[in-house]
Design a protein around this motif. Sequence first.
Motif, PDB file in Angstrom:
ATOM      1  N   PHE A 185      32.230  14.370 -31.270  1.00  0.00           N
ATOM      2  CA  PHE A 185      31.244  13.536 -31.963  1.00  0.00           C
ATOM      3  C   PHE A 185      31.626  12.062 -31.879  1.00  0.00           C
ATOM      4  O   PHE A 185      30.749  11.194 -31.750  1.00  0.00           O
ATOM      5  CB  PHE A 185      31.130  13.962 -33.426  1.00  0.00           C
ATOM      6  CG  PHE A 185      30.220  15.125 -33.652  1.00  0.00           C
ATOM      7  CD1 PHE A 185      28.889  15.060 -33.270  1.00  0.00           C
ATOM      8  CD2 PHE A 185      30.684  16.288 -34.260  1.00  0.00           C
ATOM      9  CE1 PHE A 185      28.028  16.144 -33.488  1.00  0.00           C
ATOM     10  CE2 PHE A 185      29.841  17.363 -34.481  1.00  0.00           C
ATOM     11  CZ  PHE A 185      28.517  17.289 -34.093  1.00  0.00           C
TER      12      PHE A 185
ATOM     13  N   ARG B 139      29.133   5.992 -27.664  1.00  0.00           N
ATOM     14  CA  ARG B 139      28.210   5.766 -26.548  1.00  0.00           C
ATOM     15  C   ARG B 139      26.868   5.227 -27.011  1.00  0.00           C
ATOM     16  O   ARG B 139      26.029   4.871 -26.191  1.00  0.00           O
ATOM     17  CB  ARG B 139      27.992   7.076 -25.785  1.00  0.00           C
ATOM     18  CG  ARG B 139      29.200   7.577 -25.027  1.00  0.00           C
ATOM     19  CD  ARG B 139      28.853   8.863 -24.303  1.00  0.00           C
ATOM     20  NE  ARG B 139      27.693   8.708 -23.443  1.00  0.00           N
ATOM     21  CZ  ARG B 139      27.019   9.713 -22.898  1.00  0.00           C
ATOM     22  NH1 ARG B 139      27.353  10.950 -23.191  1.00  0.00           N
ATOM     23  NH2 ARG B 139      25.995   9.484 -22.105  1.00  0.00           N
TER      24      ARG B 139
ATOM     25  N   GLY C 197      30.526  10.702 -28.681  1.00  0.00           N
ATOM     26  CA  GLY C 197      29.087  10.473 -28.698  1.00  0.00           C
ATOM     27  C   GLY C 197      28.694   9.247 -29.502  1.00  0.00           C
ATOM     28  O   GLY C 197      27.798   8.493 -29.104  1.00  0.00           O
TER      29      GLY C 197
ATOM     30  N   GLN D 116      20.533  10.189 -31.501  1.00  0.00           N
ATOM     31  CA  GLN D 116      21.318   9.834 -30.312  1.00  0.00           C
ATOM     32  C   GLN D 116      22.455  10.824 -30.050  1.00  0.00           C
ATOM     33  O   GLN D 116      23.007  10.850 -28.951  1.00  0.00           O
ATOM     34  CB  GLN D 116      21.894   8.427 -30.484  1.00  0.00           C
ATOM     35  CG  GLN D 116      20.864   7.327 -30.450  1.00  0.00           C
ATOM     36  CD  GLN D 116      20.152   7.239 -29.112  1.00  0.00           C
ATOM     37  OE1 GLN D 116      20.781   7.280 -28.060  1.00  0.00           O
ATOM     38  NE2 GLN D 116      18.829   7.116 -29.155  1.00  0.00           N
ATOM     39  N   LEU D 117      22.792  11.624 -31.053  1.00  0.00           N
ATOM     40  CA  LEU D 117      23.857  12.621 -30.901  1.00  0.00           C
ATOM     41  C   LEU D 117      23.295  13.998 -30.553  1.00  0.00           C
ATOM     42  O   LEU D 117      24.021  14.998 -30.670  1.00  0.00           O
ATOM     43  CB  LEU D 117      24.670  12.723 -32.196  1.00  0.00           C
ATOM     44  CG  LEU D 117      25.545  11.533 -32.557  1.00  0.00           C
ATOM     45  CD1 LEU D 117      26.188  11.754 -33.921  1.00  0.00           C
ATOM     46  CD2 LEU D 117      26.617  11.296 -31.499  1.00  0.00           C
TER      47      LEU D 117
ATOM     48  N   THR E 109      25.304  15.928 -27.832  1.00  0.00           N
ATOM     49  CA  THR E 109      26.618  16.314 -28.358  1.00  0.00           C
ATOM     50  C   THR E 109      26.477  17.415 -29.400  1.00  0.00           C
ATOM     51  O   THR E 109      27.274  18.362 -29.424  1.00  0.00           O
ATOM     52  CB  THR E 109      27.314  15.096 -28.986  1.00  0.00           C
ATOM     53  OG1 THR E 109      27.408  14.048 -28.017  1.00  0.00           O
ATOM     54  CG2 THR E 109      28.707  15.451 -29.461  1.00  0.00           C
ATOM     55  N   SER E 110      25.477  17.322 -30.260  1.00  0.00           N
ATOM     56  CA  SER E 110      25.279  18.334 -31.302  1.00  0.00           C
ATOM     57  C   SER E 110      24.974  19.702 -30.700  1.00  0.00           C
ATOM     58  O   SER E 110      25.500  20.730 -31.154  1.00  0.00           O
ATOM     59  CB  SER E 110      24.131  17.917 -32.230  1.00  0.00           C
ATOM     60  OG  SER E 110      24.408  16.680 -32.862  1.00  0.00           O
TER      61      SER E 110
END
Length: 307
Positions: A186, A192, A189, A220-221, A224-225
Amino acid sequence: MAPVVRKLLGPQNRNLWFWVFVGPFAIGLTLFTYVPLCWSVYLSFFDAHNTVSPTDFVGLDNYTAMLGDDAFTDSLVTFGLFTAFIVPATFVLSLSLALMVNRLRWAQAFFRSVFFLPVACSYVVAALIWKMSLFSGVRFGLVNTVLGWFGVDQIAWLSTTDPPWYWLVIVTVRLWLQTGFYMVLFLAGLQRIPPLLYEAAAVDGARPGWQTFRYVTFPQLRATSVAVVLLLVINAFQAFDEFYNLLSDARGYPPYARPPLVYLYYTALGQEQNLGLGSAGAVILALIIALVTVAQARFFRLGRKED
């Protein structure tokens, strides 16, 4: 040098150096992963008691017996409960830690390392620490000692089934071991996300805190999530060390909280050593993991371009 050899080696021997570095890993992966997997599938179609080279072909009987075994289906229920506990708890805790560490203006590397350090700890060692030091029996253990200071009766954490306090022990040790890893994912992420998005959100009137997190940070995550959820579910399927080392003793393993891998361990390596039945269960479990992973990927639209 012959043209065929020159073509195999490639320009400036690039192919040669590729196999020099990749070859040992590929050989090890083949010998210790793919060959055992293929042999396990082969064993699943045979009556393999106490042998890895059976001759009595039984077809799909092992699969039928495994799917009709209440103990195996109960182990899948145990996995479902474990997943319901560990996936959201790890997701929320790791994301919260990542948000806090990302906001630090000093000692960020130190706290990142501190939270990540438990990842390097062995699951067996961590389970024994939880069992013998923190949640040890009724008379001993740090947790019971602290509860005693407040007049709370001591609890047999690992043997009490009503309420099932053993889930607290299992979930906390897994949280301690894996939260740091997902925190780092996380954190990568978060770093970024372009700062211009936060500036634009501020101009549009978004308040710092929950609104910024809801409308800027969390969307925006998304990639990644999704990756974190997939990894958490797969790792939950593979849970073995903490369950086995926390709950088993000289008398064996209790009938409760038995995940699929623990059940297959006793099936294949227990008194009967039914390797055929255990291999069939392993194949079924692998197929379930694959189906769940594909279903999650399609649900989260993994790999597709954003609209």
